[in-house]
Design a protein around this motif. Structure first.
Motif, PDB file in Angstrom:
ATOM      1  N   HIS A 184       0.838  -1.207   0.000  1.00 21.80           N
ATOM      2  CA  HIS A 184       0.000   0.000   0.000  1.00 21.80           C
ATOM      3  C   HIS A 184       0.875   1.260   0.000  1.00 21.80           C
ATOM      4  O   HIS A 184       0.635   2.197  -0.756  1.00 21.80           O
ATOM      5  N   MET A 185       1.890   1.271   0.841  1.00 24.45           N
ATOM      6  CA  MET A 185       2.742   2.455   0.942  1.00 24.45           C
ATOM      7  C   MET A 185       3.477   2.724  -0.367  1.00 24.45           C
ATOM      8  O   MET A 185       3.577   3.879  -0.815  1.00 24.45           O
ATOM      9  N   ALA A 186       3.999   1.682  -0.979  1.00 28.87           N
ATOM     10  CA  ALA A 186       4.726   1.845  -2.234  1.00 28.87           C
ATOM     11  C   ALA A 186       3.829   2.390  -3.338  1.00 28.87           C
ATOM     12  O   ALA A 186       4.319   2.976  -4.310  1.00 28.87           O
ATOM     13  N   ASN A 187       2.529   2.216  -3.186  1.00 29.27           N
ATOM     14  CA  ASN A 187       1.568   2.687  -4.186  1.00 29.27           C
ATOM     15  C   ASN A 187       0.753   3.887  -3.697  1.00 29.27           C
ATOM     16  O   ASN A 187      -0.343   4.142  -4.188  1.00 29.27           O
ATOM     17  N   ARG A 188       1.332   4.610  -2.744  1.00 32.62           N
ATOM     18  CA  ARG A 188       0.759   5.873  -2.240  1.00 32.62           C
ATOM     19  C   ARG A 188      -0.634   5.696  -1.637  1.00 32.62           C
ATOM     20  O   ARG A 188      -1.511   6.533  -1.800  1.00 32.62           O
ATOM     21  N   ARG A 189      -0.791   4.598  -0.920  1.00 30.76           N
ATOM     22  CA  ARG A 189      -2.013   4.383  -0.141  1.00 30.76           C
ATOM     23  C   ARG A 189      -1.619   4.263   1.323  1.00 30.76           C
ATOM     24  O   ARG A 189      -0.856   3.360   1.680  1.00 30.76           O
ATOM     25  N   PHE A 190      -2.141   5.159   2.146  1.00 30.94           N
ATOM     26  CA  PHE A 190      -1.824   5.090   3.571  1.00 30.94           C
ATOM     27  C   PHE A 190      -2.936   4.359   4.291  1.00 30.94           C
ATOM     28  O   PHE A 190      -4.108   4.761   4.240  1.00 30.94           O
ATOM     29  N   VAL A 191      -2.575   3.282   4.984  1.00 26.08           N
ATOM     30  CA  VAL A 191      -3.582   2.476   5.678  1.00 26.08           C
ATOM     31  C   VAL A 191      -3.831   3.069   7.058  1.00 26.08           C
ATOM     32  O   VAL A 191      -2.905   3.405   7.790  1.00 26.08           O
ATOM     33  N   ALA A 192      -5.101   3.212   7.394  1.00 22.75           N
ATOM     34  CA  ALA A 192      -5.486   3.815   8.675  1.00 22.75           C
ATOM     35  C   ALA A 192      -6.592   2.997   9.310  1.00 22.75           C
ATOM     36  O   ALA A 192      -7.536   2.567   8.636  1.00 22.75           O
TER      37      ALA A 192
END
Length: 288
Positions: free
Chosen positions: A102-110
């Motif tokens: 997710h981070m590598a694809n600009r998605r921040f998990v919350a």
């Protein structure tokens, strides 16, 4: 100790294969929105003069001062315009490979849950306040946003090279508990500090912890504690320098070198350290 409700080993029912779930913003109760407002108001009073200007600009740009728990769709729309990132809801802590992808694809998990009113000062697992208030304002900065992309890409490689624990220390001592030297003095930017009333003061004002100039190899050898205030804080000179070191370093030989060296215990000062302040460690001693 009972297993935390939001620490899972497989996607729960209703989650996508990538572990994302709907935020279900409309299902937050008035009490849950009030908890966010209470936490926000407390930190908003503390952070001017303590938090990095980069963090404070992000807080304003994303309009997080609006009342109530942010709606991830609206927050992502603002964030996408600034740095191409979005915020996605997950049920709790996710596996490492999912997190890094997710981070590598600009998605921040919350996390989409918020702590109870009796947990305002400490929660073992990250909730929506820690994740959104603590992390997301920094994602509004293009340089730091690129750093997290590079970290996510590096995390996937570290898993293959057996060095995940060492790379995790980089995240811990920057993204979670990092300090930066700004013209006005040391400032906080790590999410674990900016989202904590007590540690916002402790990290900058206590005589107890060491504050050490950032060095990548040093950081990746250094143990940390998860149950209390930090005994070491590492100080970066700028976010540009943090990104430069991350993208220009060949991590494979660095991992090999680090894995062959002894780990550095928490609170220890070693030869070659750029010691900004040597801590008394009085707090750590009193809590032992």
């Amino acid at each position: 100790m009972a297993k935390d409700t939001h620490v899972l080993d497989r996607p729960p029912e209703g989650a996508s294969p990538d572990w994302t779930i709907p935020q279900d913003w409309q299902h937050y109760t008035a009490e849950e929105h009030a908890t966010w407002d209470t936490l926000f108001a407390r930190q908003a009073k503390l952070l001017p003069g303590r938090a990095s200007q980069t963090y404070l600009r992000g807080l304003d740009a994303l309009r997080l001062s609006e009342s109530g728990i942010p709606n991830f769709e609206e927050l992502s729309e603002r964030l996408m315009k600034l740095t191409g990132w979005q915020v996605v809801a997950v049920p709790g802590l996710v596996p490492d490979d999912v997190f890094f992808d997710h981070m590598a694809n600009r998605r921040f998990v919350a996390g989409n849950f918020i702590r109870r009113p009796d947990q305002l000062d400490y929660l073992q697992e990250p909730d929506v306040f820690h994740d959104v208030f603590g992390h997301v304002p920094m994602l509004a900065d293009p340089v730091f946003a690129d750093y997290l992309v590079a970290y996510g890409q590096g995390g996937l490689r570290a898993m293959e090279l057996g060095a995940l624990a060492n790379l995790a220390r980089l995240y811990w001592y920057t993204v979670e508990f990092g300090l930066i030297a700004e013209p006005e003095g040391l400032r906080i930017y790590g999410s674990g500090i900016v989202s904590s009333s007590a540690e916002s003061r402790f990290a900058l004002e206590s005589d107890s912890p060491n504050r050490i100039g950032f060095d990548l190899k040093r950081v990746m050898r250094t143990e940390y504690r998860i149950d209390d205030f930090q005994q070491n804080y590492f100080v970066i000179p700028s976010f540009d320098e943090l990104l430069r070191v991350t993208v220009e370093t060949d991590f494979a030989p660095l991992y090999a070198e680090v894995l062959a060296l002894p780990e550095i215990p928490v609170a220890e000062i070693v030869p070659g350290d750029d010691v900004i302040t040597r801590g008394t460690q009085e707090y750590a001693t009193s809590k032992a």
